[in-house]
Design a protein around this motif. Structure first.
Motif, mmCIF file in Angstrom:
data_model
loop_
_atom_site.group_PDB
_atom_site.id
_atom_site.type_symbol
_atom_site.label_atom_id
_atom_site.label_comp_id
_atom_site.label_asym_id
_atom_site.label_seq_id
_atom_site.Cartn_x
_atom_site.Cartn_y
_atom_site.Cartn_z
ATOM 1 N N GLN A 1 0.804 -1.225 0.000
ATOM 2 C CA GLN A 1 0.000 0.000 0.000
ATOM 3 C C GLN A 1 0.839 1.277 0.000
ATOM 4 N N TYR A 2 2.011 1.245 0.646
ATOM 5 C CA TYR A 2 2.726 2.502 0.895
ATOM 6 C C TYR A 2 4.076 2.651 0.187
ATOM 7 N N VAL A 3 4.728 1.546 -0.185
ATOM 8 C CA VAL A 3 6.079 1.697 -0.760
ATOM 9 C C VAL A 3 6.337 0.777 -1.953
ATOM 10 N N SER A 4 5.293 0.271 -2.569
ATOM 11 C CA SER A 4 5.473 -0.656 -3.695
ATOM 12 C C SER A 4 5.534 0.105 -5.019
ATOM 13 N N ASP A 5 5.641 -0.654 -6.100
ATOM 14 C CA ASP A 5 5.598 -0.047 -7.438
ATOM 15 C C ASP A 5 4.282 -0.361 -8.130
ATOM 16 N N ARG A 6 3.250 -0.703 -7.368
ATOM 17 C CA ARG A 6 1.937 -0.952 -7.951
ATOM 18 C C ARG A 6 1.406 0.307 -8.628
ATOM 19 N N PRO A 7 0.689 0.170 -9.735
ATOM 20 C CA PRO A 7 0.149 1.340 -10.431
ATOM 21 C C PRO A 7 -0.768 2.195 -9.565
ATOM 22 N N ASP A 8 -1.461 1.567 -8.601
ATOM 23 C CA ASP A 8 -2.384 2.327 -7.757
ATOM 24 C C ASP A 8 -1.750 2.784 -6.443
ATOM 25 N N MET A 9 -0.436 2.647 -6.313
ATOM 26 C CA MET A 9 0.257 3.080 -5.103
ATOM 27 C C MET A 9 0.443 4.595 -5.165
ATOM 28 N N ALA A 10 -0.188 5.314 -4.231
ATOM 29 C CA ALA A 10 -0.282 6.774 -4.322
ATOM 30 C C ALA A 10 0.851 7.524 -3.635
ATOM 31 N N PHE A 11 1.810 6.802 -3.017
ATOM 32 C CA PHE A 11 2.735 7.476 -2.109
ATOM 33 C C PHE A 11 4.184 7.499 -2.580
ATOM 34 N N GLU A 12 4.406 7.418 -3.879
ATOM 35 C CA GLU A 12 5.788 7.391 -4.372
ATOM 36 C C GLU A 12 6.580 8.630 -3.934
ATOM 37 N N GLU A 13 5.981 9.808 -4.087
ATOM 38 C CA GLU A 13 6.685 11.041 -3.706
ATOM 39 C C GLU A 13 6.901 11.118 -2.198
ATOM 40 N N ASP A 14 5.879 10.761 -1.432
ATOM 41 C CA ASP A 14 5.909 10.944 0.018
ATOM 42 C C ASP A 14 6.799 9.932 0.728
ATOM 43 N N PHE A 15 6.675 8.649 0.371
ATOM 44 C CA PHE A 15 7.316 7.607 1.162
ATOM 45 C C PHE A 15 8.465 6.892 0.468
ATOM 46 N N LEU A 16 8.668 7.166 -0.808
ATOM 47 C CA LEU A 16 9.826 6.625 -1.510
ATOM 48 C C LEU A 16 10.809 7.731 -1.884
ATOM 49 N N LYS A 17 10.389 8.645 -2.733
ATOM 50 C CA LYS A 17 11.323 9.663 -3.233
ATOM 51 C C LYS A 17 11.790 10.623 -2.144
ATOM 52 N N PHE A 18 10.887 11.090 -1.296
ATOM 53 C CA PHE A 18 11.266 12.058 -0.264
ATOM 54 C C PHE A 18 12.357 11.515 0.657
ATOM 55 N N PRO A 19 12.194 10.339 1.259
ATOM 56 C CA PRO A 19 13.283 9.840 2.100
ATOM 57 C C PRO A 19 14.522 9.450 1.312
ATOM 58 N N ILE A 20 14.350 8.838 0.153
ATOM 59 C CA ILE A 20 15.505 8.402 -0.631
ATOM 60 C C ILE A 20 16.371 9.590 -1.041
ATOM 61 N N GLU A 21 15.767 10.643 -1.557
ATOM 62 C CA GLU A 21 16.532 11.809 -2.004
ATOM 63 C C GLU A 21 17.230 12.504 -0.840
ATOM 64 N N ASN A 22 16.536 12.624 0.292
ATOM 65 C CA ASN A 22 17.147 13.289 1.441
ATOM 66 C C ASN A 22 18.256 12.449 2.068
ATOM 67 N N LEU A 23 18.073 11.143 2.120
ATOM 68 C CA LEU A 23 19.119 10.276 2.659
ATOM 69 C C LEU A 23 20.332 10.269 1.741
ATOM 70 N N ARG A 24 20.102 10.207 0.454
ATOM 71 C CA ARG A 24 21.218 10.238 -0.507
ATOM 72 C C ARG A 24 22.022 11.524 -0.340
ATOM 73 N N THR A 25 21.351 12.662 -0.245
ATOM 74 C CA THR A 25 22.040 13.944 -0.064
ATOM 75 C C THR A 25 22.790 13.992 1.260
ATOM 76 N N THR A 26 22.147 13.515 2.316
ATOM 77 C CA THR A 26 22.754 13.554 3.648
ATOM 78 C C THR A 26 24.034 12.734 3.707
ATOM 79 N N PHE A 27 23.999 11.503 3.234
ATOM 80 C CA PHE A 27 25.188 10.651 3.320
ATOM 81 C C PHE A 27 26.265 11.071 2.331
ATOM 82 N N ALA A 28 25.862 11.631 1.196
ATOM 83 C CA ALA A 28 26.846 12.074 0.199
ATOM 84 C C ALA A 28 27.732 13.191 0.729
ATOM 85 N N GLU A 29 27.252 13.929 1.724
ATOM 86 C CA GLU A 29 28.069 14.992 2.323
ATOM 87 C C GLU A 29 29.274 14.439 3.061
#
Length: 260
Positions: A22-50
């Motif tokens: 429901q919250y972190v899959s790649d299903r077509p009806d999964m509504a939370f890609e920006e909120d629960f996948l991209k948001f943490p992934i992008e911020n974690l990538r930036t944080t550790f890259a420092e």
């Protein structure tokens, strides 16, 4: 949906595979890609890259069986220890770590990391590196004064906690108590990374409605400061998803270090 009579995560649990779908899959009806996948992934990538957050031991204390918050970390820590409050979550994570048939696929999350890093040709290597880094998936008891008693864990250089404080804390005092227990697993000068939902009261998994702590950015900042942390970074993103599965208003990502 009214938040009254919501179940408490660690007391009642939920279907962990349904939660992932429901919250972190790649299903077509999964509504939370920006909120629960991209948001943490992008911020974690930036944080550790420092390059400021690294070391020997990282401890993860996160909701359900999610592991995508760890892909960025495996390049900077030798050992990852995952702590879970429920046996079913441990089984789900171990199924993926051991590459068993029927394990939840995190290929879509690995691809997001690969796209950000420009290394889309190394996705399998990324997953295998993380599997090797995850040395223990263990149960903890948040009701105990010391969550791992009688086991003594090595002090962590970093703790990542994604959405767990939101669902195990019945009120704001409870949040602070749990945060204090997390902090006790951390070295002086170590870092904590919190990912959570702001201004929410419930989330659903299948037919189950579960409690979500209602708090805002100011409370999260104050809680960390009172427990001896200095905030290094805080990012808040307004909710982008359209779904009645949960009622949060925004997502928060906080990095802080524990004063020596």
């Amino acid at each position: 949906m009214d938040s009254k009579n919501s179940k408490i995560y660690h007391e009642c649990g939920f279907d962990t595979r349904q939660h992932l779908e429901q919250y972190v899959s790649d299903r077509p009806d999964m509504a939370f890609e920006e909120d629960f996948l991209k948001f943490p992934i992008e911020n974690l990538r930036t944080t550790f890259a420092e390059g400021h957050i690294k070391g020997d031991v990282l401890i993860d204390l996160s909701i359900g069986s999610v592991v995508h918050q760890l892909f960025a970390a495996c390049d900077f820590f030798k050992h990852i220890i995952i702590l879970k409050v429920r046996d079913r979550c441990i089984m789900e994570v171990k199924r993926w770590v051991n590459s068993r048939t029927g394990a939840f696929s995190w290929d879509h999350a690995t691809k997001l990391y690969g796209d950000i890093e420009g290394e889309s040709n190394k996705l399998q290597e990324k997953e295998e590196k993380m599997r090797i880094a995850i040395q223990h998936v263990m149960k903890c008891d948040i009701k105990k004064k010391s969550m791992m008693d009688p086991i003594a864990l090595p002090p962590a250089d970093c703790i990542i906690s994604a959405w767990l404080l939101d669902v195990i804390s019945k009120d704001q005092d409870d949040y602070i108590r749990h945060l204090r227990k997390f902090s006790e697993l951390l070295k002086p000068g170590g870092h904590i990374i919190l990912i959570g939902d702001l201004d929410g009261t419930y989330f659903t998994v299948g037919k189950d409605k579960l409690h979500l702590l209602n708090y805002d950015e100011d409370f999260a900042r104050k809680a960390l400061a009172e427990e001896g942390f200095v905030i290094d970074r805080c990012e808040v993103m307004k909710r982008t998803s359209v779904s009645d599965l949960l009622d949060h208003k925004a997502n928060i990502f906080i990095v802080a270090h524990k004063e020596k």
